[in-house]
Design a protein around this motif. Sequence first.
Motif, PDB file in Angstrom:
ATOM      1  N   LEU A   1       0.878  -1.166   0.000  1.00 20.80           N
ATOM      2  CA  LEU A   1       0.000   0.000   0.000  1.00 20.80           C
ATOM      3  C   LEU A   1       0.918   1.218   0.000  1.00 20.80           C
ATOM      4  O   LEU A   1       1.641   1.460   0.964  1.00 20.80           O
ATOM      5  CB  LEU A   1      -0.907  -0.008   1.228  1.00 20.80           C
ATOM      6  CG  LEU A   1      -1.877   1.162   1.384  1.00 20.80           C
ATOM      7  CD1 LEU A   1      -2.773   1.299   0.163  1.00 20.80           C
ATOM      8  CD2 LEU A   1      -2.723   0.965   2.639  1.00 20.80           C
ATOM      9  N   LYS A   2       0.930   1.950  -1.103  1.00 19.14           N
ATOM     10  CA  LYS A   2       1.892   3.037  -1.305  1.00 19.14           C
ATOM     11  C   LYS A   2       1.732   4.138  -0.251  1.00 19.14           C
ATOM     12  O   LYS A   2       0.626   4.390   0.229  1.00 19.14           O
ATOM     13  CB  LYS A   2       1.724   3.647  -2.692  1.00 19.14           C
ATOM     14  CG  LYS A   2       2.103   2.690  -3.811  1.00 19.14           C
ATOM     15  CD  LYS A   2       1.941   3.359  -5.145  1.00 19.14           C
ATOM     16  CE  LYS A   2       2.335   2.437  -6.273  1.00 19.14           C
ATOM     17  NZ  LYS A   2       2.171   3.083  -7.588  1.00 19.14           N
TER      18      LYS A   2
ATOM     19  N   LYS B   1       1.285   7.758   1.373  1.00 22.26           N
ATOM     20  CA  LYS B   1       0.417   8.892   1.040  1.00 22.26           C
ATOM     21  C   LYS B   1      -0.817   8.476   0.245  1.00 22.26           C
ATOM     22  O   LYS B   1      -1.369   9.273  -0.507  1.00 22.26           O
ATOM     23  CB  LYS B   1       1.194   9.974   0.304  1.00 22.26           C
ATOM     24  CG  LYS B   1       2.319  10.551   1.110  1.00 22.26           C
ATOM     25  CD  LYS B   1       3.003  11.683   0.383  1.00 22.26           C
ATOM     26  CE  LYS B   1       4.137  12.223   1.217  1.00 22.26           C
ATOM     27  NZ  LYS B   1       4.852  13.293   0.580  1.00 22.26           N
ATOM     28  N   CYS B   2      -1.240   7.223   0.377  1.00 15.86           N
ATOM     29  CA  CYS B   2      -2.439   6.762  -0.315  1.00 15.86           C
ATOM     30  C   CYS B   2      -3.571   6.468   0.652  1.00 15.86           C
ATOM     31  O   CYS B   2      -4.565   5.873   0.279  1.00 15.86           O
ATOM     32  CB  CYS B   2      -2.136   5.507  -1.139  1.00 15.86           C
ATOM     33  SG  CYS B   2      -1.194   5.865  -2.620  1.00 15.86           S
TER      34      CYS B   2
ATOM     35  N   ASN C   1      -5.607   4.766   3.926  1.00 15.74           N
ATOM     36  CA  ASN C   1      -5.758   3.420   4.475  1.00 15.74           C
ATOM     37  C   ASN C   1      -6.519   2.525   3.507  1.00 15.74           C
ATOM     38  O   ASN C   1      -7.200   3.006   2.608  1.00 15.74           O
ATOM     39  CB  ASN C   1      -6.512   3.471   5.808  1.00 15.74           C
ATOM     40  CG  ASN C   1      -5.738   4.219   6.867  1.00 15.74           C
ATOM     41  OD1 ASN C   1      -4.525   4.305   6.817  1.00 15.74           O
ATOM     42  ND2 ASN C   1      -6.453   4.766   7.827  1.00 15.74           N
ATOM     43  N   TYR C   2      -6.423   1.225   3.743  1.00 10.79           N
ATOM     44  CA  TYR C   2      -7.178   0.245   2.967  1.00 10.79           C
ATOM     45  C   TYR C   2      -7.793  -0.733   3.958  1.00 10.79           C
ATOM     46  O   TYR C   2      -7.110  -1.247   4.845  1.00 10.79           O
ATOM     47  CB  TYR C   2      -6.253  -0.495   1.998  1.00 10.79           C
ATOM     48  CG  TYR C   2      -6.892  -1.689   1.341  1.00 10.79           C
ATOM     49  CD1 TYR C   2      -6.547  -2.975   1.727  1.00 10.79           C
ATOM     50  CD2 TYR C   2      -7.849  -1.536   0.349  1.00 10.79           C
ATOM     51  CE1 TYR C   2      -7.142  -4.083   1.139  1.00 10.79           C
ATOM     52  CE2 TYR C   2      -8.438  -2.633  -0.249  1.00 10.79           C
ATOM     53  CZ  TYR C   2      -8.094  -3.903   0.148  1.00 10.79           C
ATOM     54  OH  TYR C   2      -8.679  -4.999  -0.429  1.00 10.79           O
TER      55      TYR C   2
ATOM     56  N   ALA D   1      -0.835   3.204   5.157  1.00  7.87           N
ATOM     57  CA  ALA D   1       0.103   3.432   4.055  1.00  7.87           C
ATOM     58  C   ALA D   1       1.461   2.857   4.413  1.00  7.87           C
ATOM     59  O   ALA D   1       1.938   3.008   5.526  1.00  7.87           O
ATOM     60  CB  ALA D   1       0.210   4.920   3.761  1.00  7.87           C
TER      61      ALA D   1
ATOM     62  N   TRP E   1      -7.489  -0.861  -7.621  1.00 10.10           N
ATOM     63  CA  TRP E   1      -7.210   0.446  -7.024  1.00 10.10           C
ATOM     64  C   TRP E   1      -5.963   1.037  -7.696  1.00 10.10           C
ATOM     65  O   TRP E   1      -4.879   1.039  -7.130  1.00 10.10           O
ATOM     66  CB  TRP E   1      -6.966   0.322  -5.517  1.00 10.10           C
ATOM     67  CG  TRP E   1      -8.088  -0.325  -4.776  1.00 10.10           C
ATOM     68  CD1 TRP E   1      -8.181  -1.611  -4.372  1.00 10.10           C
ATOM     69  CD2 TRP E   1      -9.301   0.300  -4.354  1.00 10.10           C
ATOM     70  NE1 TRP E   1      -9.364  -1.838  -3.728  1.00 10.10           N
ATOM     71  CE2 TRP E   1     -10.074  -0.676  -3.694  1.00 10.10           C
ATOM     72  CE3 TRP E   1      -9.804   1.590  -4.457  1.00 10.10           C
ATOM     73  CZ2 TRP E   1     -11.316  -0.401  -3.157  1.00 10.10           C
ATOM     74  CZ3 TRP E   1     -11.038   1.859  -3.921  1.00 10.10           C
ATOM     75  CH2 TRP E   1     -11.783   0.875  -3.282  1.00 10.10           C
TER      76      TRP E   1
ATOM     77  N   GLY F   1      -2.862   3.056  -8.822  1.00  9.72           N
ATOM     78  CA  GLY F   1      -2.034   4.059  -8.178  1.00  9.72           C
ATOM     79  C   GLY F   1      -1.920   3.918  -6.671  1.00  9.72           C
ATOM     80  O   GLY F   1      -1.172   4.631  -6.028  1.00  9.72           O
ATOM     81  N   LYS F   2      -2.685   2.979  -6.095  1.00 11.31           N
ATOM     82  CA  LYS F   2      -2.671   2.840  -4.640  1.00 11.31           C
ATOM     83  C   LYS F   2      -1.797   1.670  -4.178  1.00 11.31           C
ATOM     84  O   LYS F   2      -1.268   1.702  -3.081  1.00 11.31           O
ATOM     85  CB  LYS F   2      -4.111   2.663  -4.149  1.00 11.31           C
ATOM     86  CG  LYS F   2      -4.283   2.806  -2.673  1.00 11.31           C
ATOM     87  CD  LYS F   2      -5.755   2.939  -2.285  1.00 11.31           C
ATOM     88  CE  LYS F   2      -5.879   3.207  -0.806  1.00 11.31           C
ATOM     89  NZ  LYS F   2      -7.213   3.561  -0.383  1.00 11.31           N
ATOM     90  N   PHE F   3      -1.660   0.640  -5.018  1.00 14.70           N
ATOM     91  CA  PHE F   3      -0.908  -0.557  -4.639  1.00 14.70           C
ATOM     92  C   PHE F   3       0.205  -0.837  -5.630  1.00 14.70           C
ATOM     93  O   PHE F   3       0.135  -0.475  -6.799  1.00 14.70           O
ATOM     94  CB  PHE F   3      -1.834  -1.787  -4.588  1.00 14.70           C
ATOM     95  CG  PHE F   3      -2.778  -1.761  -3.430  1.00 14.70           C
ATOM     96  CD1 PHE F   3      -4.065  -1.274  -3.564  1.00 14.70           C
ATOM     97  CD2 PHE F   3      -2.387  -2.226  -2.191  1.00 14.70           C
ATOM     98  CE1 PHE F   3      -4.936  -1.252  -2.501  1.00 14.70           C
ATOM     99  CE2 PHE F   3      -3.251  -2.210  -1.118  1.00 14.70           C
ATOM    100  CZ  PHE F   3      -4.535  -1.715  -1.271  1.00 14.70           C
TER     101      PHE F   3
END
Length: 168
Positions: A6-7, A9-10, A12-13, A28, A42, A44-46
């Motif tokens: 999980l990158k 500055k993205c 929470n997931y 993150a 998702w 750009g997020k992972f």
Amino acid sequence: MAVYLLKPKCGNYIGKPDADGNRITYKAGSKVSSDEDLVNKWPGKFELLSVSDEGSVPVAPEIPVPVVKKDSVTDKDMEEPIIKTPKEGKHGIDVSDAFPTAAKVELKVFEKSKWFTVVDPDNDEVLNEKKLRKDKVEAFLADYLPDDDDEDEDEEDEDGEDDDDDEE
């Protein structure tokens, strides 16, 4: 089963419920194991780290440290930002700009430990007897505004006579 990052500055997931019905919130920088393709779901997020057929992979919150290439850093990036920090004087920090009436009446407002002092800058005289709360400063300053009523008292009536001379 795949492991994703999980990158930073993205946000929470929140993962799907496990066998017990519990959901895990990943922060993150955390590693997330999932059967779903999270990179496409998702964008750009992972980031895909690895794929395994062994089942679930333990998830550990790791936050990667960004790597900066020497070529990508310029002299401008190395300059320290100019930060103006107000200096505290004997009355506190000058916060006059936060009070529009202060400029109109040519007075200064200082804050010290959440209390405010109004000062005449010409002679450095403190005008309020007690320290003021922030919500009382504008009302205090308003007392120093010129009264419009003083001008009206000296004006004449429409017929050209003073107000005081109407008695007969």
